[in-house]
Scaffold this active site. Structure first.
Site, mmCIF file in Angstrom:
data_model
loop_
_atom_site.group_PDB
_atom_site.id
_atom_site.type_symbol
_atom_site.label_atom_id
_atom_site.label_comp_id
_atom_site.label_asym_id
_atom_site.label_seq_id
_atom_site.Cartn_x
_atom_site.Cartn_y
_atom_site.Cartn_z
ATOM 1 N N TYR A 154 0.848 -1.181 0.121
ATOM 2 C CA TYR A 154 0.011 0.013 -0.048
ATOM 3 C C TYR A 154 0.907 1.188 0.016
ATOM 4 C CZ TYR A 154 -3.587 3.303 1.440
ATOM 5 O OH TYR A 154 -4.475 4.486 1.512
ATOM 6 N N VAL A 200 -8.144 8.024 9.182
ATOM 7 C CA VAL A 200 -9.576 8.217 9.141
ATOM 8 C C VAL A 200 -10.418 7.126 9.253
ATOM 9 C CG1 VAL A 200 -11.523 9.271 7.595
ATOM 10 C CG2 VAL A 200 -9.337 10.148 7.445
ATOM 11 N N ARG A 201 -11.438 7.238 10.114
ATOM 12 C CA ARG A 201 -12.255 6.042 10.393
ATOM 13 C C ARG A 201 -13.241 5.464 9.323
ATOM 14 N NH1 ARG A 201 -12.444 9.236 15.118
ATOM 15 N NH2 ARG A 201 -14.445 10.185 14.567
#
Length: 276
Positions: A193, A230-231
């Site tokens: 990633y 970020v959730r």
């Protein structure tokens, strides 16, 4: 043909993408397209925002499908004569606990996060109108992956003269090296990633340079950004920011006022240009 300004957000049926669409619906004076691979999920997301009193529009887009990208391109060209705002948000990440072989993770992750996003840019950047804004959603993981590359790779990724073709060859080499089991020996980090997002940031730097050469005087600004932790389904529930907070920097870059001369070709986090 409509003279209404138009904005497109890729991968926007949930998470940060959906939050970006929400913010643009409130702040961008024009049509805002929520896009997703799955039509049902996309239309459900549009209905959700309509329930909040907003008016997003929907267009199907699977960034891994060239025909899908070209269908959107032709639609934008025919209906609007171009594009004012493009936010390349679509991306994937394997979970840390995933047991999929690393070489497979590398190939799948780069196919979407780097190669498919590059395809979107290849097809849609020629549609950019004067004063257009382009935001490539990258990640701090790209910066940390860069720091964990060999000195030779770091030098290449930080070069101000690297070409798109050279970058593509490096991204292909990473995938090939993982298949041969030699990626660490070749100077790569163990983070597919992260490498994919290094590619996104470097691609953005290259694209901005090309725009300076080919569209000089058109006032187009293109940047990469990190939305933060970020959730979302991708990052999980422990992350520190809400999706709406994660959308702030991408939306700030998308709405830089006409006549602004920067940032351009930068990597931006918390609305601040970061050293690459």
């Amino acid at each position: 043909m409509s003279s209404t300004p138009v904005a497109v957000v890729t991968g926007s049926n949930k998470g940060i993408g959906l939050a970006i669409v929400r913010a643009l619906c409130k702040q961008f004076s024009g049509d805002v397209y929520l896009t997703s691979r799955d039509i049902g999920r996309g239309k459900a997301a549009v209905a959700k925002l309509q329930g909040e009193g907003l008016k997003p529009l929907f267009h199907q887009l699977d960034i891994t499908d060239l025909q899908s990208i070209r269908t959107l391109r032709d639609f934008l060209k025919e209906k609007y004569g171009g594009l004012n705002v493009l936010i390349n948000n679509a991306g994937i990440a394997f979970k840390g606990a995933d047991t999929t072989p690393f070489a497979t993770q590398a190939e799948v992750t780069l196919r979407t996060n780097f190669f498919a996003n590059r395809d979107v840019c290849t097809e849609l950047l020629p549609l950019l109108k004067p004063n257009a804004r382009v935001v490539n959603v990258s990640s701090m993981c790209g910066a940390s992956a860069l720091a964990n590359c060999s000195q030779d790779l770091q030098k290449k990724f930080r070069s101000d003269t690297i070409t798109e073709e050279e970058l593509v060859k490096l991204m292909e080499k990473f995938v090939e090296d993982t298949k041969k089991g030699v990626h660490e020996k070749e100077g790569w980090p163990n983070h597919a990633y992260g490498v994919s997002k290094t590619g996104v940031t470097v691609l953005s730097r290259i694209q901005a340079r090309v725009l300076n050469e080919t569209r000089k005087g058109d006032g187009i600004l293109l940047n990469a950004c990190c939305p933060g932790w970020v959730r979302t389904d991708m990052a999980g529930p422990r992350a520190t920011k809400s999706p709406d907070e994660g959308a702030e920097t991408p939306v700030y870059l998308a709405l830089l006022p006409p006549g602004a001369d920067g940032p351009h070709g930068q990597y931006v986090s918390e609305k601040t240009v970061q050293k690459w």
